[in-house]
Enzyme design. Structure first.
Site, short mmCIF file in Angstrom:
data_model
loop_
_atom_site.label_atom_id
_atom_site.label_comp_id
_atom_site.label_asym_id
_atom_site.label_seq_id
_atom_site.Cartn_x
_atom_site.Cartn_y
_atom_site.Cartn_z
N GLY A 85 -25.77 -60.08 96.61
CA GLY A 85 -25.24 -59.52 95.36
C GLY A 85 -24.29 -60.43 94.62
O GLY A 85 -23.93 -60.14 93.47
N HIS A 92 -47.48 -66.37 89.57
CA HIS A 92 -47.51 -65.87 88.19
C HIS A 92 -48.87 -66.05 87.51
O HIS A 92 -49.42 -65.11 86.94
CB HIS A 92 -46.46 -66.58 87.33
CG HIS A 92 -45.08 -66.52 87.90
ND1 HIS A 92 -44.56 -65.38 88.45
CD2 HIS A 92 -44.11 -67.46 88.02
CE1 HIS A 92 -43.33 -65.61 88.87
NE2 HIS A 92 -43.03 -66.87 88.63
P1 NAP Z 1 -28.13 -68.01 95.68
O1 NAP Z 1 -27.47 -68.17 94.36
O2 NAP Z 1 -28.03 -69.15 96.66
O3 NAP Z 1 -27.50 -66.70 96.36
C1 NAP Z 1 -27.75 -66.37 97.69
C2 NAP Z 1 -27.01 -65.07 98.00
O4 NAP Z 1 -27.22 -64.75 99.36
C3 NAP Z 1 -25.53 -65.15 97.80
O5 NAP Z 1 -25.05 -63.91 97.34
C4 NAP Z 1 -25.01 -65.44 99.20
O6 NAP Z 1 -23.69 -65.02 99.26
C5 NAP Z 1 -25.97 -64.56 100.00
N1 NAP Z 1 -26.14 -64.97 101.39
C6 NAP Z 1 -26.44 -66.21 101.86
N2 NAP Z 1 -26.51 -66.19 103.21
C7 NAP Z 1 -26.25 -64.91 103.59
C8 NAP Z 1 -26.17 -64.25 104.84
N3 NAP Z 1 -26.35 -64.91 106.01
N4 NAP Z 1 -25.92 -62.93 104.85
C9 NAP Z 1 -25.71 -62.24 103.70
N5 NAP Z 1 -25.77 -62.83 102.48
C10 NAP Z 1 -26.03 -64.13 102.43
O7 NAP Z 1 -29.67 -67.67 95.56
P2 NAP Z 1 -30.41 -66.94 94.33
O8 NAP Z 1 -30.77 -67.97 93.32
O9 NAP Z 1 -29.61 -65.77 93.90
O10 NAP Z 1 -31.77 -66.49 95.03
C11 NAP Z 1 -31.88 -65.38 95.89
C12 NAP Z 1 -33.36 -65.23 96.28
O11 NAP Z 1 -34.12 -64.97 95.11
C13 NAP Z 1 -33.95 -66.49 96.89
O12 NAP Z 1 -34.95 -66.12 97.82
C14 NAP Z 1 -34.62 -67.18 95.70
O13 NAP Z 1 -35.68 -68.02 96.08
C15 NAP Z 1 -35.12 -65.98 94.92
N6 NAP Z 1 -35.28 -66.21 93.47
C16 NAP Z 1 -34.24 -66.60 92.69
C17 NAP Z 1 -34.42 -66.77 91.33
C18 NAP Z 1 -33.27 -67.17 90.42
O14 NAP Z 1 -33.47 -67.19 89.20
N7 NAP Z 1 -32.10 -67.47 90.93
C19 NAP Z 1 -35.68 -66.57 90.76
C20 NAP Z 1 -36.74 -66.15 91.58
C21 NAP Z 1 -36.52 -65.98 92.94
P3 NAP Z 1 -22.66 -65.55 100.40
O15 NAP Z 1 -22.75 -67.03 100.42
O16 NAP Z 1 -21.34 -65.00 99.97
O17 NAP Z 1 -23.12 -64.92 101.67
#
Ligand code: NAP
Length: 484
Positions: A18, A240
């Site tokens: 989140g 997609h």
């Molecule tokens: P991100 O910015 O790296 O965020 C990851 C999140 O996961 C953070 O809130 C992190 O917070 C949390 N996290 C990491 N390790 C954790 C753990 N062991 N336990 C609980 N929480 C944990 O990644 P994101 O870009 O938001 O992407 C999230 C997912 O969506 C990924 O699978 C990505 O491939 C997919 N996705 C993202 C996008 C995009 O536009 N960003 C688009 C399509 C798909 P903490 O470090 O505080 O734990």
């Protein structure tokens, strides 16, 4: 037009990850818009969960800033946002640890829909699913939402499906492909199956070929290390573009329900023929005045990953016999533009003397910019000079046709999250669809790896490598212009 927002049932939505980019950029600004529109019930709650140590107040401040940065500005009035932020909570949880779970369980209400958005790396899906059950937080009516990438090949996708299946039924798993949430994509089904005009012509007797283009102007700056392990095939085509192809090509489902629609999409993927190497062009952008090369962006001077892909494929069934589907996608291209073009066949005979131009009906379905459709038709050029023919578009830009109230219409993410709460899986990928898509792309990727295939270089700001033009020219056809 009168807005017809129907509130969904009350819910508790937990967003694991989140605090991450996706949650801040898309999910929470989207939920705020649904709250503003009256679709999110006032007592519904959103619970952010991640490892960072934070309390509710800290999380609310983080999301206030995210909405200010990524939300649509005109909607960010103070009254609305305070009420929305009041619905937010935060629990510090490590997906792989045991702290925080009992706190989460105590926060969850009985008698409302429970949904869990796994906005974290796929390697954590198994740990999350297991702990949700272990701590009695998820039950048979709960839903989970998972993001792409859904595996990086057939084997990993199967493993991921199996991991989720240990704890959740297929009917509880919502695999998001946000392309399916786009208004135009759903309109594609409305146009095909809600009109008498198109379906009788929707086959190899009348359609010459179909083109699908998803062109982006951005490069991979900032996400180069992720993208370099993936490339256009895994990042765009396997999900997609194949979903768009399925909707264009599928047989009419007998009803508009989730499994019937997804059964038809699956048949399309399974009927896709293998693609020969000469039917594919891979590209990589070079440095330009406006930015670095792909290899610099990816920080990998020896990268052979494609930032552009064009291919020709066939669907082996009666409807599409010998009709080529040309698909292409790329980064750092001349304009940001996504379009599906259905190009109908030439007339067999013309009665208009002296007319040598090739007039073709083309149905163009635009995903961006200016979501809408137009149908190119041939008419008489107005004015004197006899019967001269000219092609004009019958334009149906949704914003013009349907009026300004559409500003409140949900974007792709918002619509899909509301569908999760409604329990409607029609616009989500089923596990067998994802696996079938990998089964088609795996041999193509393995072929590149076995041959050490080197992508063709292309200038940024263009329509991709020259060879991609040749893919069409060889067949006496040409790509539609990429227009922003
Ligand atoms: P991100 O910015 O790296 O965020 C990851 C999140 O996961 C953070 O809130 C992190 O917070 C949390 N996290 C990491 N390790 C954790 C753990 N062991 N336990 C609980 N929480 C944990 O990644 P994101 O870009 O938001 O992407 C999230 C997912 O969506 C990924 O699978 C990505 O491939 C997919 N996705 C993202 C996008 C995009 O536009 N960003 C688009 C399509 C798909 P903490 O470090 O505080 O734990």
């Amino acid at each position: 037009m009168v807005s017809r927002v129907i509130p969904v049932d009350s819910f508790d939505l937990v967003i694991f990850g989140g605090t991450g980019d996706l949650a801040r950029r898309k999910i929470l600004p989207g939920l705020f818009r649904r709250f503003r529109s009256g679709q999110m019930p006032a007592e519904a709650r959103i619970i952010g969960a991640a490892r960072s140590d934070m309390d509710d107040a800290g999380y609310r401040q983080m999301i206030r800033e995210a909405i200010a940065e990524f939300g649509s500005e005109e909607k960010n009035d103070a009254g609305g946002i305070d009420a929305f932020l009041g619905r937010l909570h935060y629990v510090a949880i490590d997906a792989t640890g045991d702290g925080g779970w009992s706190q989460l369980r105590d926060l969850m209400r009985d008698g409302v829909i429970r949904a869990f958005y796994f906005s974290v790396a796929p390697s954590l899906f198994g740990a999350l699913a297991e702990r949700l059950h272990q701590h009695g937080i998820a039950d048979a009516s709960s839903r989970i939402v998972v993001e792409k990438p859904f595996g990086r090949d057939l084997a990993s996708a199967k493993a991921l499906n199996a991991t989720l299946a240990e704890h959740f039924d297929e009917g509880q798993i919502y695999r998001i492909d946000h392309y399916l949430g786009k208004e135009t994509v759903q309109n594609l089904m409305a146009v095909r199956f809600g009109n008498v005009l198109f379906e009788p012509l929707w086959n190899s007797h009348y359609i010459d070929h179909i083109q699908i283009t998803v062109a982006e102007t951005v490069g991979v700056t900032g996400r180069g290390s992720y993208y370099d392990k993936s490339g256009a095939m895994r990042d765009m085509v396997q999900n997609h573009l194949m979903q768009l192809l399925c909707l264009i090509a599928m047989e009419p489902p007998s009803t508009y329900d989730a499994d019937t629609v997804r059964d038809e999409k699956l048949k399309v993927i399974r009927a896709l023929q293998p693609v020969e190497p000469h039917q594919i062009v891979r590209g990589q952008y070079e440095a330009s005045q406006d930015g670095p090369s792909y290899r610099d962006d990816a920080e990998n001077p020896r990268s052979f990953t494609e930032s552009f892909l064009a291919l020709k494929c066939h669907i082996a069934n009666w409807r599409w016999a010998k009709v080529p589907f040309y698909i292409r996608t790329g980064k750092r291209m001349k304009a940001r533009s996504s379009e599906i073009a259905v190009v109908f066949k030439d007339l067999g005979h013309t009665i208009f003397e002296g007319d040598t131009a090739r007039h073709r009906n083309i149905l163009s379905i635009r995903l961006q910019p200016n979501e809408g459709m137009d149908l190119q038709v041939t008419i008489k050029e107005p004015g004197p000079g006899g019967m001269r023919l000219v092609d004009v578009p019958l334009d149906m830009t949704f914003a013009d046709a349907l009026g300004p109230d559409r500003e409140d219409a949900p974007d792709a993410y918002e619509r899909l999250i509301m569908d999760v709460i409604r329990g409607n899986q029609t616009l989500f990928m089923r596990g067998d669809e994802v696996e079938a898509a990998w089964a088609w792309t795996d041999p193509i990727i393995e072929g590149w790896e076995a041959r050490n295939d080197v992508p063709k270089l292309y200038d940024a700001g263009t329509a991709g490598p020259e060879d991609a033009m040749m893919l069409m020219h060889r067949d006496g056809r040409r790509w539609r212009e990429i227009k922003g």
